[in-house]
Design a protein around this motif. Structure first.
Motif, PDB file in Angstrom:
ATOM      1  N   ALA A   1       0.818  -1.214   0.000  1.00  0.00           N
ATOM      2  CA  ALA A   1       0.000   0.000   0.000  1.00  0.00           C
ATOM      3  C   ALA A   1       0.854   1.268   0.000  1.00  0.00           C
ATOM      4  CB  ALA A   1      -0.926   0.001   1.211  1.00  0.00           C
ATOM      5  N   GLU A   2       1.946   1.227   0.727  1.00  0.00           N
ATOM      6  CA  GLU A   2       2.789   2.420   0.856  1.00  0.00           C
ATOM      7  C   GLU A   2       3.424   2.788  -0.484  1.00  0.00           C
ATOM      8  OE1 GLU A   2       6.533   4.017   3.538  1.00  0.00           O
ATOM      9  OE2 GLU A   2       5.714   2.019   3.892  1.00  0.00           O
ATOM     10  N   LEU A   3       3.924   1.765  -1.213  1.00  0.00           N
ATOM     11  CA  LEU A   3       4.566   2.016  -2.502  1.00  0.00           C
ATOM     12  C   LEU A   3       3.538   2.446  -3.547  1.00  0.00           C
ATOM     13  CD1 LEU A   3       7.179   2.130  -3.974  1.00  0.00           C
ATOM     14  CD2 LEU A   3       7.101  -0.334  -4.323  1.00  0.00           C
ATOM     15  N   ARG A   4       2.372   1.827  -3.506  1.00  0.00           N
ATOM     16  CA  ARG A   4       1.284   2.227  -4.416  1.00  0.00           C
ATOM     17  C   ARG A   4       0.971   3.712  -4.237  1.00  0.00           C
ATOM     18  NH1 ARG A   4      -1.784  -1.519  -7.038  1.00  0.00           N
ATOM     19  NH2 ARG A   4      -3.483  -0.055  -7.287  1.00  0.00           N
ATOM     20  N   GLU A   5       0.880   4.103  -2.982  1.00  0.00           N
ATOM     21  CA  GLU A   5       0.572   5.493  -2.646  1.00  0.00           C
ATOM     22  C   GLU A   5       1.654   6.432  -3.197  1.00  0.00           C
ATOM     23  OE1 GLU A   5      -2.062   6.590  -0.835  1.00  0.00           O
ATOM     24  OE2 GLU A   5      -1.450   8.698  -0.690  1.00  0.00           O
ATOM     25  N   THR A   6       2.901   6.027  -3.004  1.00  0.00           N
ATOM     26  CA  THR A   6       4.030   6.838  -3.469  1.00  0.00           C
ATOM     27  C   THR A   6       3.979   7.014  -4.979  1.00  0.00           C
ATOM     28  OG1 THR A   6       5.351   5.891  -1.676  1.00  0.00           O
ATOM     29  CG2 THR A   6       6.537   7.064  -3.414  1.00  0.00           C
ATOM     30  N   ILE A   7       3.696   5.931  -5.688  1.00  0.00           N
ATOM     31  CA  ILE A   7       3.640   5.990  -7.148  1.00  0.00           C
ATOM     32  C   ILE A   7       2.435   6.807  -7.597  1.00  0.00           C
ATOM     33  CG2 ILE A   7       3.255   4.602  -9.225  1.00  0.00           C
ATOM     34  CD1 ILE A   7       5.012   2.468  -7.914  1.00  0.00           C
ATOM     35  N   GLN A   8       1.321   6.623  -6.927  1.00  0.00           N
ATOM     36  CA  GLN A   8       0.117   7.381  -7.265  1.00  0.00           C
ATOM     37  C   GLN A   8       0.373   8.877  -7.155  1.00  0.00           C
ATOM     38  OE1 GLN A   8      -3.032   5.976  -8.347  1.00  0.00           O
ATOM     39  NE2 GLN A   8      -3.011   8.098  -8.985  1.00  0.00           N
ATOM     40  N   VAL A   9       1.041   9.264  -6.091  1.00  0.00           N
ATOM     41  CA  VAL A   9       1.371  10.679  -5.882  1.00  0.00           C
ATOM     42  C   VAL A   9       2.270  11.180  -7.011  1.00  0.00           C
ATOM     43  CG1 VAL A   9       2.696  12.271  -4.399  1.00  0.00           C
ATOM     44  CG2 VAL A   9       1.079  10.652  -3.386  1.00  0.00           C
ATOM     45  N   HIS A  10       3.248  10.348  -7.390  1.00  0.00           N
ATOM     46  CA  HIS A  10       4.152  10.751  -8.475  1.00  0.00           C
ATOM     47  C   HIS A  10       3.394  10.872  -9.796  1.00  0.00           C
ATOM     48  CE1 HIS A  10       8.035  11.182 -10.501  1.00  0.00           C
ATOM     49  NE2 HIS A  10       7.479  10.499 -11.484  1.00  0.00           N
ATOM     50  N   LEU A  11       2.536   9.912 -10.085  1.00  0.00           N
ATOM     51  CA  LEU A  11       1.783   9.935 -11.343  1.00  0.00           C
ATOM     52  C   LEU A  11       0.868  11.154 -11.413  1.00  0.00           C
ATOM     53  CD1 LEU A  11       0.788   6.178 -11.772  1.00  0.00           C
ATOM     54  CD2 LEU A  11       2.534   7.434 -13.031  1.00  0.00           C
ATOM     55  N   ASP A  12       0.348  11.547 -10.261  1.00  0.00           N
ATOM     56  CA  ASP A  12      -0.560  12.697 -10.229  1.00  0.00           C
ATOM     57  C   ASP A  12       0.148  13.995 -10.585  1.00  0.00           C
ATOM     58  OD1 ASP A  12      -2.785  11.277  -9.652  1.00  0.00           O
ATOM     59  OD2 ASP A  12      -2.769  11.673  -7.505  1.00  0.00           O
ATOM     60  N   LYS A  13       1.442  14.074 -10.244  1.00  0.00           N
ATOM     61  CA  LYS A  13       2.126  15.353 -10.466  1.00  0.00           C
ATOM     62  C   LYS A  13       3.081  15.320 -11.648  1.00  0.00           C
ATOM     63  CE  LYS A  13       5.865  14.380  -7.254  1.00  0.00           C
ATOM     64  NZ  LYS A  13       6.480  14.664  -5.968  1.00  0.00           N
ATOM     65  N   CYS A  14       3.327  14.106 -12.199  1.00  0.00           N
ATOM     66  CA  CYS A  14       4.303  13.993 -13.285  1.00  0.00           C
ATOM     67  C   CYS A  14       3.599  13.542 -14.562  1.00  0.00           C
ATOM     68  CB  CYS A  14       5.396  13.001 -12.896  1.00  0.00           C
ATOM     69  SG  CYS A  14       6.621  12.778 -14.189  1.00  0.00           S
ATOM     70  N   HIS A  15       3.431  14.473 -15.485  1.00  0.00           N
ATOM     71  CA  HIS A  15       2.706  14.169 -16.719  1.00  0.00           C
ATOM     72  C   HIS A  15       3.437  13.135 -17.563  1.00  0.00           C
ATOM     73  CE1 HIS A  15      -0.335  17.167 -16.072  1.00  0.00           C
ATOM     74  NE2 HIS A  15       0.577  18.084 -15.853  1.00  0.00           N
ATOM     75  N   HIS A  16       4.769  13.189 -17.492  1.00  0.00           N
ATOM     76  CA  HIS A  16       5.574  12.266 -18.274  1.00  0.00           C
ATOM     77  C   HIS A  16       5.290  10.819 -17.862  1.00  0.00           C
ATOM     78  CE1 HIS A  16       8.923  10.957 -20.702  1.00  0.00           C
ATOM     79  NE2 HIS A  16       9.385  10.265 -19.676  1.00  0.00           N
ATOM     80  N   CYS A  17       5.385  10.532 -16.593  1.00  0.00           N
ATOM     81  CA  CYS A  17       5.152   9.176 -16.096  1.00  0.00           C
ATOM     82  C   CYS A  17       3.684   8.796 -16.248  1.00  0.00           C
ATOM     83  CB  CYS A  17       5.575   9.063 -14.631  1.00  0.00           C
ATOM     84  SG  CYS A  17       7.364   9.075 -14.438  1.00  0.00           S
ATOM     85  N   HIS A  18       2.812   9.752 -16.079  1.00  0.00           N
ATOM     86  CA  HIS A  18       1.396   9.463 -16.216  1.00  0.00           C
ATOM     87  C   HIS A  18       1.072   9.026 -17.637  1.00  0.00           C
ATOM     88  CE1 HIS A  18      -3.008   9.965 -16.122  1.00  0.00           C
ATOM     89  NE2 HIS A  18      -2.850   9.667 -14.850  1.00  0.00           N
ATOM     90  N   ALA A  19       1.745   9.655 -18.611  1.00  0.00           N
ATOM     91  CA  ALA A  19       1.536   9.281 -20.013  1.00  0.00           C
ATOM     92  C   ALA A  19       2.001   7.852 -20.258  1.00  0.00           C
ATOM     93  CB  ALA A  19       2.284  10.245 -20.925  1.00  0.00           C
ATOM     94  N   VAL A  20       3.148   7.499 -19.688  1.00  0.00           N
ATOM     95  CA  VAL A  20       3.656   6.132 -19.832  1.00  0.00           C
ATOM     96  C   VAL A  20       2.706   5.144 -19.159  1.00  0.00           C
ATOM     97  CG1 VAL A  20       5.550   4.551 -19.265  1.00  0.00           C
ATOM     98  CG2 VAL A  20       6.043   6.894 -19.968  1.00  0.00           C
ATOM     99  N   PHE A  21       2.279   5.505 -17.969  1.00  0.00           N
ATOM    100  CA  PHE A  21       1.344   4.673 -17.219  1.00  0.00           C
ATOM    101  C   PHE A  21       0.057   4.454 -18.015  1.00  0.00           C
ATOM    102  CE2 PHE A  21      -2.415   4.739 -14.423  1.00  0.00           C
ATOM    103  CZ  PHE A  21      -2.217   3.553 -13.728  1.00  0.00           C
ATOM    104  N   ASP A  22      -0.469   5.535 -18.560  1.00  0.00           N
ATOM    105  CA  ASP A  22      -1.716   5.482 -19.309  1.00  0.00           C
ATOM    106  C   ASP A  22      -1.576   4.600 -20.559  1.00  0.00           C
ATOM    107  OD1 ASP A  22      -4.144   6.630 -18.561  1.00  0.00           O
ATOM    108  OD2 ASP A  22      -4.152   7.835 -20.394  1.00  0.00           O
ATOM    109  N   THR A  23      -0.462   4.779 -21.261  1.00  0.00           N
ATOM    110  CA  THR A  23      -0.212   4.005 -22.474  1.00  0.00           C
ATOM    111  C   THR A  23      -0.097   2.519 -22.152  1.00  0.00           C
ATOM    112  OG1 THR A  23       0.965   5.872 -23.431  1.00  0.00           O
ATOM    113  CG2 THR A  23       1.347   3.729 -24.450  1.00  0.00           C
ATOM    114  N   THR A  24       0.643   2.219 -21.094  1.00  0.00           N
ATOM    115  CA  THR A  24       0.830   0.827 -20.694  1.00  0.00           C
ATOM    116  C   THR A  24      -0.501   0.194 -20.315  1.00  0.00           C
ATOM    117  OG1 THR A  24       2.989   1.418 -19.812  1.00  0.00           O
ATOM    118  CG2 THR A  24       2.087  -0.708 -19.147  1.00  0.00           C
ATOM    119  N   ARG A  25      -1.271   0.895 -19.522  1.00  0.00           N
ATOM    120  CA  ARG A  25      -2.560   0.371 -19.074  1.00  0.00           C
ATOM    121  C   ARG A  25      -3.498   0.140 -20.254  1.00  0.00           C
ATOM    122  NH1 ARG A  25      -6.038   4.301 -15.714  1.00  0.00           N
ATOM    123  NH2 ARG A  25      -6.315   4.997 -17.848  1.00  0.00           N
ATOM    124  N   LYS A  26      -3.550   1.122 -21.153  1.00  0.00           N
ATOM    125  CA  LYS A  26      -4.447   1.010 -22.301  1.00  0.00           C
ATOM    126  C   LYS A  26      -4.032  -0.125 -23.226  1.00  0.00           C
ATOM    127  CE  LYS A  26      -6.408   5.604 -22.556  1.00  0.00           C
ATOM    128  NZ  LYS A  26      -5.893   6.971 -22.576  1.00  0.00           N
TER     129      LYS A  26
END
Ligand SMILES: [Zn+2]
Length: 79
Positions: A20-45
């Motif tokens: 849970a702690e690491l998930r939270e950390t990554i979630q926070v990063h994805l929320d503020k980092c458009h670059h990683c969020h784009a990678v995350f979004d692409t991977t998920r899709k």
């Protein structure tokens, strides 16, 4: 949490393999980092696209290759 680490954990994040702690950390990063969020979004899709309507899950080796390709792409992109 930096971008490299976040990208490395995205596959585990999507698999629900993180505590849970690491998930939270990554979630926070994805929320503020458009670059990683784009990678995350692409991977998920991409994974959803493979799985959608199919009777099988995306094979692990295919998923690993996909993530590896995304990582290489990220590393070769100047920030
Ligand atoms: Zn980032």
């Amino acid at each position: 949490m930096n971008c490299r680490k976040a990208i490395n954990e995205i596959s585990n994040y999507l698999d629900g393999d993180l505590d849970a702690e690491l998930r939270e950390t990554i979630q926070v990063h994805l929320d503020k980092c458009h670059h990683c969020h784009a990678v995350f979004d692409t991977t998920r899709k991409t994974i959803e696209l493979y799985c959608d309507g199919k009777l099988f899950e995306l094979p692990t080796d295919v998923r690993l290759r996909l993530h590896e390709a995304l990582r290489r792409k990220l590393c070769s992109t100047p920030r």
